[in-house]
Design an enzyme around this catalytic site. Structure first.
Site, mmCIF file in Angstrom:
data_model
loop_
_atom_site.group_PDB
_atom_site.id
_atom_site.type_symbol
_atom_site.label_atom_id
_atom_site.label_comp_id
_atom_site.label_asym_id
_atom_site.label_seq_id
_atom_site.Cartn_x
_atom_site.Cartn_y
_atom_site.Cartn_z
ATOM 1 N N GLU A 195 0.869 -1.174 0.000
ATOM 2 C CA GLU A 195 0.000 0.000 0.000
ATOM 3 C C GLU A 195 0.902 1.218 0.000
ATOM 4 O O GLU A 195 1.944 1.225 0.656
ATOM 5 C CB GLU A 195 -0.906 0.051 1.241
ATOM 6 N N TYR B 236 7.782 2.209 -7.499
ATOM 7 C CA TYR B 236 7.152 0.896 -7.598
ATOM 8 C C TYR B 236 6.790 0.558 -9.044
ATOM 9 O O TYR B 236 6.981 -0.574 -9.491
ATOM 10 C CB TYR B 236 5.918 0.824 -6.694
#
Length: 150
Positions: A106, A118
């Site tokens: 998250e 990411y």
């Protein structure tokens, strides 16, 4: 690039990890929570050590065949020189060694720098956790599935 070593989380590094965590994350973990990770059988951490000081860390919980990245942080004085890339690369290698075929995390909706990191490593947005953080900010759920290739 600076000289560094990758080391595992050990008791002697807890205060350094806590300090980086406190300086870097809006929802910082307590010192006690970090210490408990030493005894968490699911938790694996990689730390970047430079001149006998920890300057970055990343944690992941490995549960069955999935990895859940718990946190990644770099000391503010050492940001912007690629240490986040090194930490992500180390987590992916760790997953490969443990036959992990999916990784999730998250990330704060406002943390564009982390989201871009990411995405660079093949993570894609898969959902939203509304008001996930203590300050009610939403979290973006990201996954990297069947693409753990280095």
């Amino acid at each position: 690039m600076i000289d560094y070593d990758i080391v595992p989380l050990e008791k002697e590094y807890i205060n350094d990890v806590y300090e980086i965590n406190r300086l870097s994350l809006k929802s910082a973990w307590s010192l006690d929570s970090i210490e408990k990770e030493l005894h968490n059988l699911f938790a694996k951490y990689v730390l970047i050590k430079h001149k006998n000081k920890i300057i970055g860390f990343a944690g992941i919980w490995i549960i069955v065949d999935e990895g859940h990245i718990t946190n990644i942080a770099v000391h503010p004085e050492f940001r912007g020189i690629g240490l986040g890339n090194i930490l992500m690369d180390e987590l992916i290698k760790l997953c490969l060694r443990n036959n992990i075929n999916a990784i999730t995390l998250e990330v704060r909706k406002s943390n564009i720098v982390a989201q871009n990191l990411y995405k660079k490593f093949g993570f894609v947005e898969e959902g939203i956790r509304k008001k996930y953080y203590q300050d009610n900010e939403d979290a973006i759920i990201m996954w990297r599935i069947n693409s753990i290739n280095i």
